[in-house]
Design a protein around this motif. Structure first.
Motif: not given
Length: 505
Positions: A438-446, A461-468, A475-478
């Motif tokens: 979960e990407l948290t700590g965001l201001p209320p987004l429209p 073959g290993l997986l990495g994921v970043t959400a921004r 940023t969230l690095a899973l």
């Protein structure tokens, strides 16, 4: 010590480069070049590995386990003498046995071991992570998880033929995979790969064993051996031996015994081909699908076909493959092709002057993000949008922008799914979740705010994921939490259990 390991479904092997740089298969402590991938638990603190385990399993099948590679990356637990085990811990015992044998041969007991370990090309992230965990539990430092077809190409020496396209047909004891390789200036490049993790020589063995049991029952009125586990286990061993013998002989009668009853069952290549015809066709249908994928990537012609895996010794395999592809396949020490290639690769990685790009591979399965379907009138449908696709070259990285669906969101759940079936599908049921955060700590987004999701798949073959969230840079690095792969607490428990087990041959 630097070695190559073929951790197989039915048999495993170890190899290392000799003083001349040639790959040499190392015998185990009882002199065998291949070790049956079987573990038999004598007690909670003692286990047999290899031929002795398989023989003990004939008498006491409840405490023996085989074909565990088919379970890698799944939630599967077994109990022996009150102790819980997983596919990772069982595989770790097999790996530990082989490594200890190699150390003893070189007189380097207890010395740290670094290894290239081979895996089927179609193994997904969960299966690969499970293999890593098995190696760690066995105390092995993994240099690389190498795709089996690439290892085979190294063994056959085709990586020097620049411009050629090679099809690898790999039929092992428990798995089948096939790969198209393009030979470039940098070595073998995987164009496309496909396979079936539930198809292998063991399926032929099962068909033969069924035939033997049926013949016995027909010849002995009143016989009811179906609840006799020792008899059934012994019959399966007879089936495997008969299959292997028919690689060099046209016929080979099999004698089946139960108590005082003995039945000689006629058996020849024609019978073997008849009962396995649909299995051969299953492999060829996968090859056809593979070639269609490769054609979409510009491959119009295959220059060479190589056979890998002990099951390709069956004459019907070479005949069927040759007829379908209109090219005679090569068969060169198929039992050891993969492990010899692993040793060659281990030597390359030990040489800092060699580049890792010499064995470029592809993404084994598609990966995507779970989203709400904004076009669904009911507003309830979810779907998986694949952003990294099967057969994309490795390493792969793709950043995709998604949008939030509700006003005032201050958190966004990121769920990553992996293709579960043979073909990619956007339906959630056709995929399996491999990462969840979960990407948290965001201001209320429209509603409609951008969220950038980057998926990365390494050469292993290993997986990495970043959400921004680009507005704030949050940023969230899973973390790589794989469903079906043991967690840290279970790993510690398994390590403790394995540490208390003495491995014998």
């Amino acid at each position: 010590m630097i070695i190559g390991i073929d951790l197989g479904t039915t048999y495993s092997a170890v190899a290392a480069l000799d003083a001349n740089g040639e790959p040499t298969v190392l015998p185990n402590r009882v002199g065998e070049l291949i070790t049956p991938s079987v573990v038999y638990f004598e007690s909670a603190s003692s286990a047999l590995v290899g031929t002795a385990a398989r023989e003990s399993g004939t008498v006491d099948p409840d405490n023996a386990v085989s074909l565990v590679k088919r379970r890698m990356g799944t939630e599967f637990e077994l109990f022996f003498h009150g102790v819980a085990h997983t596919p990772e811990s069982i595989s770790a015992l097999i790996l530990r046995s082989m490594v200890e044998d190699a150390q003893a041969q070189f007189g380097r007991d207890g010395e740290p071991v670094r290894a290239v370990i081979t895996v089927p090309a179609y193994f997904g992230v969960r299966e690969r992570e499970a293999t890593y965990q098995a190696a760690r539990l066995a105390g092995i430092d993994v240099l690389e998880l190498l795709s089996e077809p690439v290892a085979a190409a190294l063994h056959y020496g085709v990586t020097a033929r620049r411009g050629d396209v090679v099809l690898v047909y790999d039929l092992g004891g428990g798995t089948f995979d096939t790969t198209v390789l393009r030979i470039t200036r940098d070595g073998a490049e995987v164009v496309a790969t496909d396979g079936d993790s539930r198809l292998g020589g063991a399926d032929w063995d099962e068909r033969i064993a069924d035939l033997l049991v049926e013949s016995f029952v027909s010849a002995v009125p009143g016989a009811d051996p179906f609840d006799d586990e020792e008899f059934l286990h012994e019959t399966r061993l007879l089936a495997e031996t008969a299959k292997k013998d028919l690689s060099g002989r046209v016929s080979r009668p099999v004698t089946v015994r139960l108590g005082a009853d003995r039945v000689a069952v006629p058996f020849d290549r024609a019978i073997l081909e008849r009962i396995g015809a649909d299995l051969v066709e299953r492999t060829l249908s996968v090859v056809t699908r593979l070639l269609a994928d490769a054609s979409g990537k510009g491959v119009q012609r295959v220059h060479e076909v190589i056979l890998v895996g002990g099951s390709t010794r069956m004459p019907a395999i070479a005949a069927a493959v040759g007829e379908r592809l209109r090219r005679s396949p090569r068969l060169l020490d198929p039992d050891h092709a993969v492990v010899r290639g692993a040793a060659i690769r281990a030597g390359q990685l030990a040489d800092a002057a060699r580049e890792r790009s010499s064995t470029r591979s592809v993404v084994p399965r598609s990966f995507g993000v779970l989203i709400e379907d904004s076009h669904d009138p009911d507003g309830t449908r979810q779907m998986v949008v694949h952003t990294v696709h099967r057969n994309d070259p490795l390493p792969a990285s793709r950043t995709t922008a998604f949008r939030t669906v509700m006003d005032g969101q201050d958190a966004v759940r990121i769920q990553i799914y992996e293709q579960a079936g043979e073909l990619p599908s956007e339906e959630v049921a056709d995929n399996r979740r491999v990462l969840d955060g979960e990407l948290t700590g965001l201001p209320p987004l429209p509603a409609g705010s951008l969220i950038e999701v980057t998926l990365r798949v390494t050469e292993d073959g290993l997986l990495g994921v970043t959400a921004r969230e680009p507005g704030t840079g949050t940023t969230l690095a899973l973390e790589a939490y794989m469903d079906g792969v043991v967690d840290a607490e279970t790993t510690r428990r398994l390590a403790g259990s394995l540490g208390a087990i003495t491995v014998r041959r």
